[in-house]
Design an enzyme around this catalytic site. Structure first.
Site, PDB file in Angstrom:
ATOM      1  N   GLU A  71       0.113  -6.815  -8.394  1.00 42.86           N
ATOM      2  CA  GLU A  71       0.303  -5.256  -7.892  1.00 42.86           C
ATOM      3  C   GLU A  71       1.183  -5.201  -6.799  1.00 42.86           C
ATOM      4  OE1 GLU A  71      -0.852  -2.566  -8.971  1.00 42.86           O
ATOM      5  OE2 GLU A  71      -2.590  -2.237  -7.625  1.00 42.86           O
ATOM      6  N   THR A 110       2.990   5.700  -6.732  1.00 41.26           N
ATOM      7  CA  THR A 110       2.208   5.312  -5.552  1.00 41.26           C
ATOM      8  C   THR A 110       2.754   5.141  -4.393  1.00 41.26           C
ATOM      9  OG1 THR A 110       0.742   4.048  -7.235  1.00 41.26           O
ATOM     10  CG2 THR A 110       0.532   3.361  -4.719  1.00 41.26           C
TER      11      THR A 110
END
Ligand code: HSE
Length: 291
Positions: free
Chosen positions: A120, A168
């Site tokens: 991630e 994001t």
């Protein structure tokens, strides 16, 4: 060869910023791994053209490194990138579970959470576990910097994904650095209510606890049509509505018999705003599954 189905996830569920997460029954990525001398990555499926296949840049490359598990990897994307549905986390989670099995590394599901979080970090810049945890463990998850706890919860959901992307990184830039004490007190109360609702599989209680006065209002501004879609979902019987993850997907919780109507209302509201969207009628479900 090992193949794993890794589910999409929604993390934060409103009041649980960077803490709460939920595995969704759909959509999902399918990750297939085979032993190889050198790692190669092939990506197909939804939004594959936006995902780098270079192991240095792909979320899965860091997972390969962490497990010392070189492989020929195929990722079939069902979770669109930049959707707010844990797209990179699903690939990282699927790869962690698959490579752990392929190489008999013997790590538990909980031990695989920080491994997948390394993946991630490649995409979002920070090793958050709030999406990888539910994608690996399933259910509703509470992740802190030290621990992750997961519980099963039978809660119906609708996720409505507009045909626009929000990264994001951009969505994290609008998160306020500070918040007034009264907003924090409200958020803690809502988060606690939501957690009890999950433990009781009570959609009304989960919905009542979704509201977040700190982060969500800022992120909602990045999503054209958010206010109208939210209002339409409530009118159709949703118990709670919020931004899914970093957006632009919008997630609604409702009773089972309202799910179809909530999905249709959200789609109609996006269409009124001139935006194509698709809706997933889903629920909280299992974590990554070896097929
Ligand atoms: N909780 C994160 C966010 C999701 O909303 O920014 C990405 O890890």
């Amino acid at each position: 060869m090992v193949t794993v189905r890794a589910p999409a996830t929604s993390a934060n569920l409103g009041s649980g910023f960077d803490v709460f997460g939920a595995a969704l029954t759909r959509p999902a990525d399918v990750v297939t791994v085979e032993k190889a001398a050198e790692t190669t990555i092939e990506v197909t499926g939804v939004g594959a053209q936006y995902i780098p296949e270079d192991p240095e840049k792909n979320t899965v490359g860091a997972v390969v490194e962490a497990l010392d598990a070189p492989a020929r990897i195929h990722i079939d994307k069902g979770v669109r990138p930049a959707s707010g549905l844990g797209s990179s986390a699903a690939s990282a989670a699927g790869a962690a579970v698959a490579l752990n099995r392929l190489y008999d590394r013997g790590l538990s599901r909980s031990e695989l959470v920080p491994v997948a979080a390394e993946g991630e970090a490649v995409v979002s810049g920070v090793a958050h576990s709030d999406n990888v945890a539910p994608s690996i463990l399933g259910g509703f998850t509470v992740t802190t910097s030290e621990t992750t706890h997961a519980v099963d919860a039978a809660v119906p959901l609708v996720v409505c994904l507009p045909d626009v992307a929000v990264s994001t990184r951009d969505a994290r830039r609008v998160v306020p650095e500070r918040a007034p004490m009264e907003d924090l007190v409200e958020t803690v109360g809502n988060a606690a209510t939501l957690a009890i609702g999950m433990c009781r599989s009570d959609p009304d209680l989960v919905g009542a606890g979704m509201s977040d006065p700190v982060v969500t209002p800022e992120r909602a501004r990045l999503i054209t049509g958010y206010d109208e879609v939210r209002a339409a979902a409530f009118d159709a019987g949703a118990a709670g509505v919020t931004v899914s993850g970093a957006g632009p997907a919008i997630i609604a919780v409702c009773r089972e018999d309202r799910r179809r109507g909530v999905a249709a209302a959200m789609l109609d509201a996006f269409a009124e705003a001139g935006i194509d969207a698709r809706a997933y009628q889903t629920r909280i479900g299992k974590g990554s599954t070896v097929l």
